[in-house]
Design a protein around this motif. Structure first.
Motif, PDB file in Angstrom:
ATOM      1  N   TYR A 306       0.856  -1.190   0.000  1.00  0.00           N
ATOM      2  CA  TYR A 306       0.000   0.000   0.000  1.00  0.00           C
ATOM      3  C   TYR A 306       0.895   1.244   0.000  1.00  0.00           C
ATOM      4  O   TYR A 306       0.823   2.100   0.888  1.00  0.00           O
ATOM      5  CB  TYR A 306      -0.913   0.006   1.222  1.00  0.00           C
ATOM      6  N   GLN A 307       1.739   1.352  -1.030  1.00  0.00           N
ATOM      7  CA  GLN A 307       2.696   2.451  -1.076  1.00  0.00           C
ATOM      8  C   GLN A 307       2.022   3.804  -1.273  1.00  0.00           C
ATOM      9  O   GLN A 307       2.543   4.825  -0.808  1.00  0.00           O
ATOM     10  CB  GLN A 307       3.704   2.202  -2.202  1.00  0.00           C
ATOM     11  N   VAL A 308       0.897   3.842  -1.965  1.00  0.00           N
ATOM     12  CA  VAL A 308       0.203   5.118  -2.151  1.00  0.00           C
ATOM     13  C   VAL A 308      -0.199   5.695  -0.804  1.00  0.00           C
ATOM     14  O   VAL A 308       0.076   6.868  -0.498  1.00  0.00           O
ATOM     15  CB  VAL A 308      -1.045   4.938  -3.043  1.00  0.00           C
ATOM     16  N   GLU A 309      -0.832   4.862   0.016  1.00  0.00           N
ATOM     17  CA  GLU A 309      -1.255   5.313   1.344  1.00  0.00           C
ATOM     18  C   GLU A 309      -0.042   5.661   2.212  1.00  0.00           C
ATOM     19  O   GLU A 309      -0.062   6.633   2.985  1.00  0.00           O
ATOM     20  CB  GLU A 309      -2.086   4.220   2.020  1.00  0.00           C
ATOM     21  N   HIS A 310       1.016   4.864   2.071  1.00  0.00           N
ATOM     22  CA  HIS A 310       2.214   5.123   2.866  1.00  0.00           C
ATOM     23  C   HIS A 310       2.846   6.462   2.508  1.00  0.00           C
ATOM     24  O   HIS A 310       3.276   7.215   3.386  1.00  0.00           O
ATOM     25  CB  HIS A 310       3.232   3.998   2.663  1.00  0.00           C
ATOM     26  N   HIS A 311       2.898   6.787   1.218  1.00  0.00           N
ATOM     27  CA  HIS A 311       3.530   8.045   0.822  1.00  0.00           C
ATOM     28  C   HIS A 311       2.675   9.256   1.183  1.00  0.00           C
ATOM     29  O   HIS A 311       3.219  10.329   1.455  1.00  0.00           O
ATOM     30  CB  HIS A 311       3.838   8.022  -0.675  1.00  0.00           C
ATOM     31  N   ALA A 325      -7.147   2.591   2.556  1.00  0.00           N
ATOM     32  CA  ALA A 325      -6.950   2.533   1.102  1.00  0.00           C
ATOM     33  C   ALA A 325      -8.233   2.832   0.318  1.00  0.00           C
ATOM     34  O   ALA A 325      -8.188   3.597  -0.662  1.00  0.00           O
ATOM     35  CB  ALA A 325      -6.373   1.176   0.693  1.00  0.00           C
ATOM     36  N   PRO A 326      -9.395   2.271   0.695  1.00  0.00           N
ATOM     37  CA  PRO A 326     -10.623   2.599  -0.051  1.00  0.00           C
ATOM     38  C   PRO A 326     -10.962   4.090   0.001  1.00  0.00           C
ATOM     39  O   PRO A 326     -11.517   4.634  -0.955  1.00  0.00           O
ATOM     40  CB  PRO A 326     -11.696   1.766   0.649  1.00  0.00           C
ATOM     41  N   ILE A 327     -10.633   4.742   1.120  1.00  0.00           N
ATOM     42  CA  ILE A 327     -10.891   6.176   1.252  1.00  0.00           C
ATOM     43  C   ILE A 327     -10.009   6.948   0.277  1.00  0.00           C
ATOM     44  O   ILE A 327     -10.468   7.864  -0.418  1.00  0.00           O
ATOM     45  CB  ILE A 327     -10.621   6.645   2.703  1.00  0.00           C
ATOM     46  N   VAL A 328      -8.732   6.574   0.222  1.00  0.00           N
ATOM     47  CA  VAL A 328      -7.791   7.248  -0.671  1.00  0.00           C
ATOM     48  C   VAL A 328      -8.192   7.035  -2.131  1.00  0.00           C
ATOM     49  O   VAL A 328      -8.222   7.984  -2.931  1.00  0.00           O
ATOM     50  CB  VAL A 328      -6.352   6.744  -0.436  1.00  0.00           C
TER      51      VAL A 328
END
Length: 370
Positions: A306-311, A325-328
């Motif tokens: 889940y790199q998108v959420e991590h960044h 993740a679903p929120i993002v």
């Protein structure tokens, strides 16, 4: 490499996107009545990963393990523990995401020193340079390696044509390079650029710490096993190198499969020191997820699929990424911002090696020019 402070993001590029996203993510934690930091699951993982590294070493040094096959197994388990410490424990702690108590984060962030690294250099390279300036030429050290071409803005050398073949070898040597050279090179470089000073460290203090921790690591993890284990010295050295190679390969595959891909973007600053997007939009254009829903895999690699959420939220413990993740994703879709993802780890890895080939042969340059 240019000074990172010269990079400016476009504050006028959809500022409402991240404002709304941050509001929704914060609301998630409020509604659930939970903290954004580590929970019991994370505490268990911390104990498990550190034990997976330390217990096999103790079993070997105490003489409990004597059979050759069992010794090889111990080194294999240490490699897994080493990877787990890097993916999960020290990673969250050095981001300040493990605990609201800075002392806890500092203590657990320093666990990287047990596996041959130096936590301050890691924070500078990863937190300051990579996270702030992801895929920005001459600012993100993760793509400015010199011996490989990770960006279309790098000069293309003839040897890069073959980088798809020698990449796994170099990836496997990553943690060995950290141990014997990289931390020394970075300490000198970060001192010259004022980055050590920003961490409250003098050059002398940082270098002394690096030297002493490296010596202690080599003595405990290599010299003592050579002296104690019932193997010929070169066999123990081979096991030690195999442990590092497997760990380095795994670490590199996971991290590279999030940024150097066919769909992700690469940037360089303009004459005024700016990039075209806001920081949040930039992160989404340069980062991709993979293998969402693969629970055990995600657990082992510290949620780094889940790199998108991590960044976007590096200060949130990774155990919460599957929930936010679903929120993002929904918010990105609502605002027309890209959200890249691959269904499996191997799909992301395939995209990474395809990109390496295109960058090495010049096919990607021709694609951009078309």
């Amino acid at each position: 490499m240019a000074t990172s402070s010269t990079v400016r993001f476009n504050k006028d590029d959809q500022p409402e996107f991240f404002q709304e996203l941050r509001k929704r993510v914060n609301q998630h934690f409020t509604d659930k009545g939970i903290t954004k930091y580590a929970n019991n699951q994370m505490v268990f993982k911390t104990v498990f990963m550190i034990s997976l590294y330390i217990i096999p070493l103790m079993l070997m040094l105490s003489g409990v393990v004597q059979a050759t096959w069992a010794i090889v197994l111990m080194w294999a388990l240490m490699s897994l523990g080493m990877s787990g410490i890097g993916f999960s424990v020290m990673h969250d702690a050095n981001h300040g995401a493990y605990s609201s108590n800075p002392r806890v984060n500092d203590a657990l962030g320093s666990v990287i020193n047990l596996v041959g690294g130096y936590h301050i250099n890691w924070r500078i390279q990863h937190n300051v340079l990579h996270h702030s300036y992801t895929n920005v030429h001459e600012h993100d050290e993760d793509i400015d390696k010199g011996i490989m071409r990770f960006s279309p803005d790098q000069e293309r050398k003839p040897a890069f044509r073959y980088q798809i073949f020698y990449a796994p070898l170099l990836y496997g040597m990553m943690t060995i390079f950290w141990l014997v050279a990289k931390d020394f090179i970075q300490t000198v470089d970060y001192h010259k650029r004022g980055l050590l000073k920003a961490q409250g460290l003098t050059f002398g203090r940082a270098m002394t710490y690096v030297v002493l921790t490296k010596i202690a690591y080599v003595i405990i993890t290599l010299v003592l096993p050579i002296m104690i284990l019932p193997l010929v010295w070169w066999q123990t050295l081979l096991c030690f190198l195999m442990m590092h190679f497997a760990c380095g390969l795994f670490l590199a595959f996971v991290f590279q499969s999030a940024h150097v891909l066919e769909e992700t973007h690469f940037f360089k600053i303009d004459e005024s020191g700016s990039v075209q997007n806001s920081w949040a939009v930039h992160q989404l254009k340069t980062t991709a997820n993979f293998a969402e829903g693969r629970h055990f895999f995600s657990w082992f690699i510290g949620g780094l699929n889940y790199q998108v959420e991590h960044h976007l939220f590096p200060n949130i413990c990774h155990v919460h990424y599957p929930d936010i993740a679903p929120i993002v994703k929904a918010t990105a879709k609502e605002y027309g911002v890209p959200y890249y993802e691959h269904p499996t780890f191997f799909a992301a890895l395939r995209s990474h090696f395809t990109m390496l080939h295109k960058l090495g042969t010049g096919a990607y340059d021709r694609q951009l020019a078309a």
